[in-house]
Structure formats: structure tokens, C-alpha cells
Design a protein around this motif. Sequence first.
Motif, PDB file in Angstrom:
ATOM      1  N   SER A 336       0.813  -1.220   0.000  1.00 47.58           N
ATOM      2  CA  SER A 336       0.000   0.000   0.000  1.00 47.58           C
ATOM      3  C   SER A 336       0.846   1.269   0.000  1.00 47.58           C
ATOM      4  O   SER A 336       0.302   2.374   0.021  1.00 47.58           O
ATOM      5  N   GLY A 337       2.170   1.134  -0.075  1.00 45.51           N
ATOM      6  CA  GLY A 337       3.051   2.290   0.018  1.00 45.51           C
ATOM      7  C   GLY A 337       2.960   3.250  -1.149  1.00 45.51           C
ATOM      8  O   GLY A 337       3.461   4.373  -1.055  1.00 45.51           O
ATOM      9  N   GLY A 338       2.331   2.831  -2.260  1.00 47.62           N
ATOM     10  CA  GLY A 338       2.158   3.729  -3.394  1.00 47.62           C
ATOM     11  C   GLY A 338       0.755   4.284  -3.540  1.00 47.62           C
ATOM     12  O   GLY A 338       0.454   4.957  -4.537  1.00 47.62           O
ATOM     13  N   LEU A 339      -0.116   4.030  -2.581  1.00 51.49           N
ATOM     14  CA  LEU A 339      -1.495   4.519  -2.689  1.00 51.49           C
ATOM     15  C   LEU A 339      -1.552   6.047  -2.649  1.00 51.49           C
ATOM     16  O   LEU A 339      -2.356   6.662  -3.365  1.00 51.49           O
ATOM     17  N   ARG A 340      -0.734   6.675  -1.827  1.00 54.06           N
ATOM     18  CA  ARG A 340      -0.696   8.145  -1.822  1.00 54.06           C
ATOM     19  C   ARG A 340      -0.281   8.669  -3.201  1.00 54.06           C
ATOM     20  O   ARG A 340      -0.799   9.674  -3.681  1.00 54.06           O
ATOM     21  N   THR A 341       0.658   7.963  -3.826  1.00 57.81           N
ATOM     22  CA  THR A 341       1.135   8.363  -5.153  1.00 57.81           C
ATOM     23  C   THR A 341       0.010   8.266  -6.169  1.00 57.81           C
ATOM     24  O   THR A 341      -0.165   9.161  -7.010  1.00 57.81           O
ATOM     25  N   ALA A 342      -0.748   7.169  -6.106  1.00 59.53           N
ATOM     26  CA  ALA A 342      -1.868   6.989  -7.028  1.00 59.53           C
ATOM     27  C   ALA A 342      -2.940   8.049  -6.805  1.00 59.53           C
ATOM     28  O   ALA A 342      -3.525   8.576  -7.766  1.00 59.53           O
ATOM     29  N   ALA A 343      -3.209   8.383  -5.542  1.00 63.46           N
ATOM     30  CA  ALA A 343      -4.192   9.427  -5.249  1.00 63.46           C
ATOM     31  C   ALA A 343      -3.721  10.776  -5.788  1.00 63.46           C
ATOM     32  O   ALA A 343      -4.522  11.572  -6.294  1.00 63.46           O
ATOM     33  N   ALA A 344      -2.411  11.033  -5.698  1.00 68.89           N
ATOM     34  CA  ALA A 344      -1.864  12.279  -6.232  1.00 68.89           C
ATOM     35  C   ALA A 344      -2.045  12.361  -7.741  1.00 68.89           C
ATOM     36  O   ALA A 344      -2.140  13.450  -8.309  1.00 68.89           O
ATOM     37  N   ASP A 345      -2.124  11.200  -8.400  1.00 72.08           N
ATOM     38  CA  ASP A 345      -2.320  11.148  -9.851  1.00 72.08           C
ATOM     39  C   ASP A 345      -3.798  11.255 -10.229  1.00 72.08           C
ATOM     40  O   ASP A 345      -4.130  11.265 -11.412  1.00 72.08           O
ATOM     41  N   GLY A 346      -4.684  11.288  -9.223  1.00 71.82           N
ATOM     42  CA  GLY A 346      -6.106  11.456  -9.490  1.00 71.82           C
ATOM     43  C   GLY A 346      -6.918  10.187  -9.441  1.00 71.82           C
ATOM     44  O   GLY A 346      -8.129  10.222  -9.695  1.00 71.82           O
ATOM     45  N   ALA A 347      -6.302   9.055  -9.110  1.00 68.90           N
ATOM     46  CA  ALA A 347      -7.027   7.782  -9.078  1.00 68.90           C
ATOM     47  C   ALA A 347      -7.863   7.661  -7.811  1.00 68.90           C
ATOM     48  O   ALA A 347      -7.505   8.185  -6.746  1.00 68.90           O
ATOM     49  N   THR A 348      -8.976   6.930  -7.934  1.00 72.21           N
ATOM     50  CA  THR A 348      -9.759   6.525  -6.768  1.00 72.21           C
ATOM     51  C   THR A 348      -9.181   5.220  -6.240  1.00 72.21           C
ATOM     52  O   THR A 348      -8.931   4.286  -7.011  1.00 72.21           O
ATOM     53  N   LEU A 349      -8.958   5.153  -4.934  1.00 74.76           N
ATOM     54  CA  LEU A 349      -8.367   3.978  -4.315  1.00 74.76           C
ATOM     55  C   LEU A 349      -9.464   3.006  -3.907  1.00 74.76           C
ATOM     56  O   LEU A 349     -10.474   3.408  -3.317  1.00 74.76           O
ATOM     57  N   VAL A 350      -9.252   1.727  -4.206  1.00 74.82           N
ATOM     58  CA  VAL A 350     -10.226   0.692  -3.868  1.00 74.82           C
ATOM     59  C   VAL A 350      -9.532  -0.307  -2.961  1.00 74.82           C
ATOM     60  O   VAL A 350      -8.552  -0.955  -3.352  1.00 74.82           O
ATOM     61  N   THR A 351     -10.030  -0.436  -1.735  1.00 72.36           N
ATOM     62  CA  THR A 351      -9.469  -1.372  -0.777  1.00 72.36           C
ATOM     63  C   THR A 351     -10.611  -2.086  -0.072  1.00 72.36           C
ATOM     64  O   THR A 351     -11.782  -1.879  -0.403  1.00 72.36           O
ATOM     65  N   SER A 352     -10.308  -2.941   0.875  1.00 73.95           N
ATOM     66  CA  SER A 352     -11.378  -3.609   1.608  1.00 73.95           C
ATOM     67  C   SER A 352     -12.106  -2.590   2.489  1.00 73.95           C
ATOM     68  O   SER A 352     -11.510  -1.602   2.941  1.00 73.95           O
ATOM     69  N   GLU A 353     -13.363  -2.848   2.727  1.00 75.04           N
ATOM     70  CA  GLU A 353     -14.109  -1.963   3.622  1.00 75.04           C
ATOM     71  C   GLU A 353     -13.505  -2.004   5.016  1.00 75.04           C
ATOM     72  O   GLU A 353     -13.537  -1.007   5.745  1.00 75.04           O
ATOM     73  N   LEU A 354     -12.925  -3.141   5.397  1.00 71.84           N
ATOM     74  CA  LEU A 354     -12.261  -3.247   6.692  1.00 71.84           C
ATOM     75  C   LEU A 354     -11.116  -2.244   6.799  1.00 71.84           C
ATOM     76  O   LEU A 354     -10.900  -1.627   7.851  1.00 71.84           O
ATOM     77  N   ALA A 355     -10.362  -2.050   5.703  1.00 71.31           N
ATOM     78  CA  ALA A 355      -9.195  -1.176   5.728  1.00 71.31           C
ATOM     79  C   ALA A 355      -9.525   0.276   5.393  1.00 71.31           C
ATOM     80  O   ALA A 355      -8.730   1.168   5.700  1.00 71.31           O
ATOM     81  N   ARG A 356     -10.684   0.532   4.763  1.00 71.95           N
ATOM     82  CA  ARG A 356     -10.981   1.871   4.260  1.00 71.95           C
ATOM     83  C   ARG A 356     -10.884   2.949   5.343  1.00 71.95           C
ATOM     84  O   ARG A 356     -10.190   3.960   5.149  1.00 71.95           O
TER      85      ARG A 356
END
Length: 484
Positions: A336-356
Motif C-alpha cells: 500500500s506504500g504507493g497509494l498516496r502516489t496513485a491518489a496524487a495522480d487522481g485515481a480513486t483507491l479501492v481497498t477492503s471496507e475493513l481497511a478503508r
Amino acid sequence: MRRRILALGLPVPAIAALLAACASAPPDPQAALKRAEAAMGSAQVRSLQFSGSGSGGIFGQAYRPGDPWPRITYSSFSRVYDYQNAAFREEFARTRAEPNGGGALPLMGTGEQRATGLLRGTQAWNLAGTTATAAPLTADGRIHDLWTSPHGVLRAAQRNNATTRVEGGKTLVSFTEPNRFRATAVIGESGLVERVDSVQPNPVTGDTPTVTTYEDYRDFGGVKFPARIRQTQGGSPVLDLQVTQVQANTVPAIEVPAAVPGFVERATSEKVAEGVWFLAGGSHNSVLVEMADHLILIESPLYDARTQAVLTAAKQLVPNKPVRYVINSHHHFDHSGGLRTAAADGATLVTSELARPWFAQAFATPNAIAPDALARSGRPVRIEGVSGKRTFTDGTRTLEVMMIDGSVHAQGFMLAWLPRERLLVEADAYTPGPAGAPPPAQPNANNVNMLDNVERLRLDVDRILPLHGRVVPIAELRAAAGRR
């Protein structure tokens, strides 16, 4: 002093204020650090090596989001601090102390993990035998551990314009190592460093607190060093060591291997089906799926540089479509260390509801010490959770995200399934061995669990796209799970 002040003819209230100011003035930082150096025998220390054993936790690998880090046992642990050359070496052998949770360790009761990590300056690498592998993600942590060590923190404070204050008879020395960490060293009345409270950047949790305590100081050949070291990171224990041996100024030179300084993250692409690419080229893989008017990326791992390389590859493969969604297999920090990077690129992040909700809280803490892509972008983070199953479709292609049940590796653990292409994407539940290697004599419980889930979900799998390792046919998982 009082007689001299009275001789000036000052009024009594002014005299009282002046005396109070003198009494409460903070100690001179350099003088305080020199006193600590003298008490600890630091002045002539160019390097230190210590060894011991103990326990700890695997940072970033909690079984469930928000749980403490999984407990481990260190049968051996050693560190080298080379202050003269800003170099560091750590070696350990460790085993699991509880069955659940992530990390590269063998499952509980099946063996130990041995590892060697090094640093010189800003270059970090790992060593397996004689093979060196660049490890840039570890540089911040190793720099932190070098310069928050009992003797290293005094040197770091001296060169970083430290400030001081006194609380409860202890001297608190605060400073910032630019772009790496900020710290406050607590020096006791005896002049020994008792604790270091620090904050360091992290790709998942942002600026993350660390507390390191140094206890039971002993004299090792004229150098004072703690016999017990305890450390928490992100609020949970990561180290509790009993130190048995310390040597000063006996460390051989730590030299950067030739291949390390030139390391650059690169993402290679393999087309595995029409509109589906396997993005490899490092320790962690991703999968790119093309939809009618957008792209879906499965996994954005490690840190900014790795995920930026993956996003660049995606845009080169399909330049006219945005990466709209990034699917996260599970909450462990390497995945998950690149999720901030993906969000910075404009992507919507999809993870488990447990982790959201856990991710939402983590991403609310910025990386202010060393601003990352998200901090620089100013974009909001959009996170969507999956409960049970989620289907993405454009009318032609379908991508399904489903939960992996019953794993000891993680809860909120997800796989991705492309039914038309019969492709399964998964992380950590199964990592293929080298091509041609025989299956293990004793099946790995994670592999067995992965196959159980494939059968439970009635997935007619042709090939597996693992997020570690190489693309393999389903037959290799069956063999690894003991079901030829």
C-alpha cells in the motif's frame, strides 16, 4: 550577583524579574551536548558495534488494520554505527512469535528469516550472500536509526542547530535532520541519553512517531552503552533488545557496491491478454487492465518512485486513457506504500471496507518532513471499500474483486479475477518459486488457503498473475499446495 544588581539601583520588582530570567534560561545546547558526550565517553567514538537478542514487531504488517505489529523473536541481532562515514549495518535472525500477520518471515514454526541491511550516506542496500540489492525505501529508516542511536543523536544534534529546555531535571535537546526526521533527545541528570522521541516520514502513515528508550547503561571499555533498547513505531513495539556485547572503533569500512548508486525504479510490461499487462521489473508487481474509457491498476506498491514508474508505464501503454481506479490487495505497507502516489495522480483507491477507514485516517497525516507526491499535489484522497465482492465492467470486459477468506496473512485480503481471460491476480497468498524448481516437500499453509479460496469461489483459473514473482499456470499452485 544580587549585590551587583543592587548596586545598579534597580527597583526590587525589576531585580526579581531579572533573577527569574537567569534561573529559567535554557542551557546552552552545545554545552549540554558536550557534557553528555563526556558522561557517555562519546568524544573518541568513531564507530560502535553491538549485538544481543530479544523481541519485537514487524512494522507495517498487522494482521488486521489498526492492530499492533505482529510479534517476533530475535535469536540474534547486531548493528554497526559508523559515525565517521555515516554508515550503518544491521544483521538479524528472527522467527514469528504469533501465527497471524505479514512480513517475509516463514510461517510460525517453519523456520527463521536472516537478513542484512546496510547504509552509507544516503545509499541503502540489502545483502544476500555476496549479492547486493539496492533498497532505497529503507534509507530513511536506517538514517534515522544511525542518528538517533545513543551516541549518534549527540552528533546529529550538534550539527543541526539544536535547541534545549529543562523539564523535571532532564535536558531535552531538539533538532531536525532535514528531510529525514525530527527528534528530541532526553538527557538525564547523569548526562546519559535516556530516550529519543522522533518523527519520520512513511509512505503509508505519513509523519510517524517513534519512541526509543535506552536503559541500564553499562561501561564497555570506557564507553557507556545501554544494556536494554526498546522502541515503538506508530504506537506499537518494534524492538526490545538485551545488549550483550559492545565494541568501539573496531568496525571495518562499509563501502557502497558499484551497482547501488545507479539504481532507478523501472517497470517492465508483459502483455498477458488483450488489454491486460503484467507490470514487473522489481520486487513487487502490478497489473494494468484496460476498460472502454479508462484504466484500472491492480496494486501500487512500496513508495512514490515505484508507483510513479508503474503509472508512467501504464500511460505509455495506453496514453489516451486515465488510471481511474487503483485496487489495493491488502493493507500491508509494502503493498500500500504507493497509494498516496496513485491518489496524487487522481485515481480513486479501492481497498477492503475493513481497511478503508484506517487508510482514511492514515492519509489524513501528511508527509510534512519530506513532502511526497500527495503532499505536493494538494489533491484530496478518494477511497472506496469492498465488502464481499465488487464488479467493474464496461459491458465487454469484467473485473471482479473478492475477499480471500481464512488466511493467516491478513484480514481484508482481496484477489482480482478476470473471468473472460481466466486470469487470477493475488499477492502474498502464493509466490511462485524459480522456474523448474520442485514444489516444497511440505505445502505452505498460505498456498493451501489460496487454492481453497479458488475452489470456494469456483474460479476457472488458467494463469496466476502474482504480485511477487512470475506469471504461472494454475498447475503450479496446485503442485505447491500438494494437489497435483
